[in-house]
Design a protein around this motif. Sequence first.
Motif, PDB file in Angstrom:
ATOM      1  N   HIS A  87      95.266  55.642  14.990  1.00  0.00           N
ATOM      2  CA  HIS A  87      96.020  54.618  14.050  1.00  0.00           C
ATOM      3  C   HIS A  87      97.452  54.528  14.468  1.00  0.00           C
ATOM      4  N   VAL A  88      98.007  53.297  14.608  1.00  0.00           N
ATOM      5  CA  VAL A  88      99.481  53.187  15.203  1.00  0.00           C
ATOM      6  C   VAL A  88     100.398  53.540  13.903  1.00  0.00           C
ATOM      7  N   GLU A 138      96.726  48.600  24.317  1.00  0.00           N
ATOM      8  CA  GLU A 138      98.124  48.669  23.973  1.00  0.00           C
ATOM      9  C   GLU A 138      98.882  49.423  24.885  1.00  0.00           C
ATOM     10  N   ASN A 190      91.365  44.800  20.305  1.00  0.00           N
ATOM     11  CA  ASN A 190      91.239  45.270  18.914  1.00  0.00           C
ATOM     12  C   ASN A 190      89.665  45.077  18.463  1.00  0.00           C
ATOM     13  N   GLU A 199      91.748  51.788   6.957  1.00  0.00           N
ATOM     14  CA  GLU A 199      93.261  51.700   7.164  1.00  0.00           C
ATOM     15  C   GLU A 199      93.428  50.708   8.225  1.00  0.00           C
ATOM     16  N   LYS A 200      92.558  49.893   8.865  1.00  0.00           N
ATOM     17  CA  LYS A 200      92.920  49.170  10.084  1.00  0.00           C
ATOM     18  C   LYS A 200      92.581  47.794   9.332  1.00  0.00           C
ATOM     19  N   LEU A 201      93.264  46.975   9.870  1.00  0.00           N
ATOM     20  CA  LEU A 201      93.393  45.445   9.300  1.00  0.00           C
ATOM     21  C   LEU A 201      92.056  44.918   8.722  1.00  0.00           C
ATOM     22  N   PRO A 216      98.763  43.437   1.912  1.00  0.00           N
ATOM     23  CA  PRO A 216      99.887  43.720   2.585  1.00  0.00           C
ATOM     24  C   PRO A 216      99.958  42.952   4.178  1.00  0.00           C
ATOM     25  N   VAL A 217     100.577  42.112   4.277  1.00  0.00           N
ATOM     26  CA  VAL A 217     100.748  41.696   5.742  1.00  0.00           C
ATOM     27  C   VAL A 217     102.162  42.006   6.241  1.00  0.00           C
ATOM     28  N   TYR A 218     101.925  42.553   7.464  1.00  0.00           N
ATOM     29  CA  TYR A 218     103.372  43.077   7.963  1.00  0.00           C
ATOM     30  C   TYR A 218     104.045  41.968   8.709  1.00  0.00           C
ATOM     31  N   ARG A 225      96.354  39.352  17.887  1.00  0.00           N
ATOM     32  CA  ARG A 225      95.441  40.504  18.290  1.00  0.00           C
ATOM     33  C   ARG A 225      94.097  39.832  19.042  1.00  0.00           C
ATOM     34  N   ASN A 260      97.288  37.431  12.810  1.00  0.00           N
ATOM     35  CA  ASN A 260      96.900  38.108  11.574  1.00  0.00           C
ATOM     36  C   ASN A 260      96.533  37.657  10.187  1.00  0.00           C
ATOM     37  N   ARG A 291     105.866  46.476  10.514  1.00  0.00           N
ATOM     38  CA  ARG A 291     105.906  47.897  11.239  1.00  0.00           C
ATOM     39  C   ARG A 291     106.909  47.945  12.392  1.00  0.00           C
ATOM     40  N   HIS A 294     106.738  46.714  16.089  1.00  0.00           N
ATOM     41  CA  HIS A 294     105.255  46.084  16.179  1.00  0.00           C
ATOM     42  C   HIS A 294     105.135  44.927  17.429  1.00  0.00           C
ATOM     43  N   TYR A 351     101.745  52.510   1.637  1.00  0.00           N
ATOM     44  CA  TYR A 351     101.895  51.020   1.136  1.00  0.00           C
ATOM     45  C   TYR A 351     102.793  51.102  -0.418  1.00  0.00           C
TER      46      TYR A 351
HETATM   47  P1  TYD Z   1      95.602  47.501  13.172  1.00  0.00           P
HETATM   48  O1  TYD Z   1      94.320  47.392  12.447  1.00  0.00           O
HETATM   49  O2  TYD Z   1      96.210  48.887  12.590  1.00  0.00           O
HETATM   50  O3  TYD Z   1      95.433  47.642  14.692  1.00  0.00           O
HETATM   51  P2  TYD Z   1      96.421  47.830  15.972  1.00  0.00           P
HETATM   52  O4  TYD Z   1      97.789  48.258  15.318  1.00  0.00           O
HETATM   53  O5  TYD Z   1      95.922  48.898  16.635  1.00  0.00           O
HETATM   54  O6  TYD Z   1      96.487  46.319  16.689  1.00  0.00           O
HETATM   55  O7  TYD Z   1      96.445  46.315  13.041  1.00  0.00           O
HETATM   56  C1  TYD Z   1      95.990  45.094  13.495  1.00  0.00           C
HETATM   57  C2  TYD Z   1      97.293  43.988  13.097  1.00  0.00           C
HETATM   58  O8  TYD Z   1      97.418  44.085  11.694  1.00  0.00           O
HETATM   59  C3  TYD Z   1      98.438  44.738  13.359  1.00  0.00           C
HETATM   60  O9  TYD Z   1      99.348  43.576  14.098  1.00  0.00           O
HETATM   61  C4  TYD Z   1      99.193  45.157  12.236  1.00  0.00           C
HETATM   62  C5  TYD Z   1      98.577  44.396  11.141  1.00  0.00           C
HETATM   63  N1  TYD Z   1      98.499  44.978   9.982  1.00  0.00           N
HETATM   64  C6  TYD Z   1      99.049  44.204   8.977  1.00  0.00           C
HETATM   65  O10 TYD Z   1      99.639  43.274   8.922  1.00  0.00           O
HETATM   66  N2  TYD Z   1      98.779  44.879   7.463  1.00  0.00           N
HETATM   67  C7  TYD Z   1      98.005  46.107   7.460  1.00  0.00           C
HETATM   68  O11 TYD Z   1      97.946  46.707   6.431  1.00  0.00           O
HETATM   69  C8  TYD Z   1      97.653  46.624   8.676  1.00  0.00           C
HETATM   70  C9  TYD Z   1      96.687  48.023   8.611  1.00  0.00           C
HETATM   71  C10 TYD Z   1      97.511  46.062   9.887  1.00  0.00           C
END
Ligand code: TYD
Length: 355
Positions: A87-88, A138, A190, A199-201, A216-218, A225, A260, A291, A294, A351
Amino acid sequence: MKRYLITGCAGFIGSNFVHYMLKKYDDILLVNLDKLTYAGNLENLKSVENDKRHIFVQGDICDEKLVRELFLKYDFDYVINFAAESHVDRSIKNPEIFVESNVLGTVNLLQRAKDAWYDDKAKTWKEGKKYLQVSTDEVYGALGPEGYFTETTPLSPHSPYSSSKASADLFVKAFHDTYGMPINITRCSNNYGPYQFPEKLIPLMINNVKHHKQLPVYGDGMQIRDWLYVEDHCKAIDMVCSNGKIGEVYNVGGHNERPNIFIVKTIISQLHDRLNDEEISEALIKHVEDRLGHDRRYGIDPEKIKNDLGWYPETPFEKGIVLTIDWYLENEEWMNNVTSGNYQKYYDEMYKAKV
Ligand code: TYD
Ligand code: NAD
């Protein structure tokens, strides 16, 4: 009978691989070495716990003695290394464990495989052996709006996670280039599907939507992806292991690039309709701090694996996401079990300041 050492197969992709292989082959032995970190879950393997073709061993891929003993006991034909810290976000908080498991663990597996498969006097490798490293797109870094990663794209990882995976890939290549070890490396995009730790999206969003929690959208959510249904990935690994040309890297992608925010809105709309729940709406979305470092876009060109081995991603995203949501809705207990205990602490730490 082919004998496989498979590592990290109590995790997401590995457990799907176990199910895939046991469905496909009768005459097979899968020895599954997994440390059972927070991401390893024996519940993922519950339906095969009495299957004699699968042996579970709890242990660390860094453990020299244990891996040596396993080679002596089972005389493996193949090693497929899925085990990793994956997990990144965790790698940004704590990079050291990524070096241990992803780099040193890989080097230990390579060394033990070489000890077992290489005749130092005759300078020859035993017939029919192969080491396959499950890697990630990645390692190539991030793309601009145009173009795709190919197998010759230079490695340019950005996160501690992807740097540890790139480092492991270089060691695998070094064992091939230096000692002639029979290897393949697969680099996939992905994955999504059953048994993915939330923990993944995708599973995180499914779980939050269901419980009307903020999503939570980063940053702006426009990071792209290339989503690959996990069963298609398992099929690719099996094909590369059986028929991949020695020494080659194969990219495995879904031809399925999505921002995303599109993924999050799809999950909202699906769950709104299926649960008939008016509280589920896009109002749950919260754009939060981005992130660090990112990567903006990943996208794979899977031509080589298609041309060499006939593999292509069979599951369109529209079908894969429905199958995935079905699975999480049908396996509520699985989700409840993994999100109890330490998960809440993790979620709060990651978070709390954000949402
Ligand atoms: P993730 O599932 O952690 O996979 P990776 O970082 O290996 O690509 O994340 C996928 C995408 O989603 C990545 O661009 C980060 C984003 N993300 C969010 O926006 N919110 C979140 O809560 C998470 C976990 C990821
Ligand atoms: P995961 O985090 O769900 O599972 C990892 C598994 O490895 C867990 O069962 C864990 O207990 C085990 N493990 C970790 N460290 C170990 C160690 N030192 N010794 C033994 N076992 C250990 O990961 P995943 O999503 O299933 O990913 C599997 C592989 O695929 C990883 O190598 C990852 O880098 C790669 N990959 C994953 C994705 C994805 O989208 N999930 C994409 C590209 C590549």
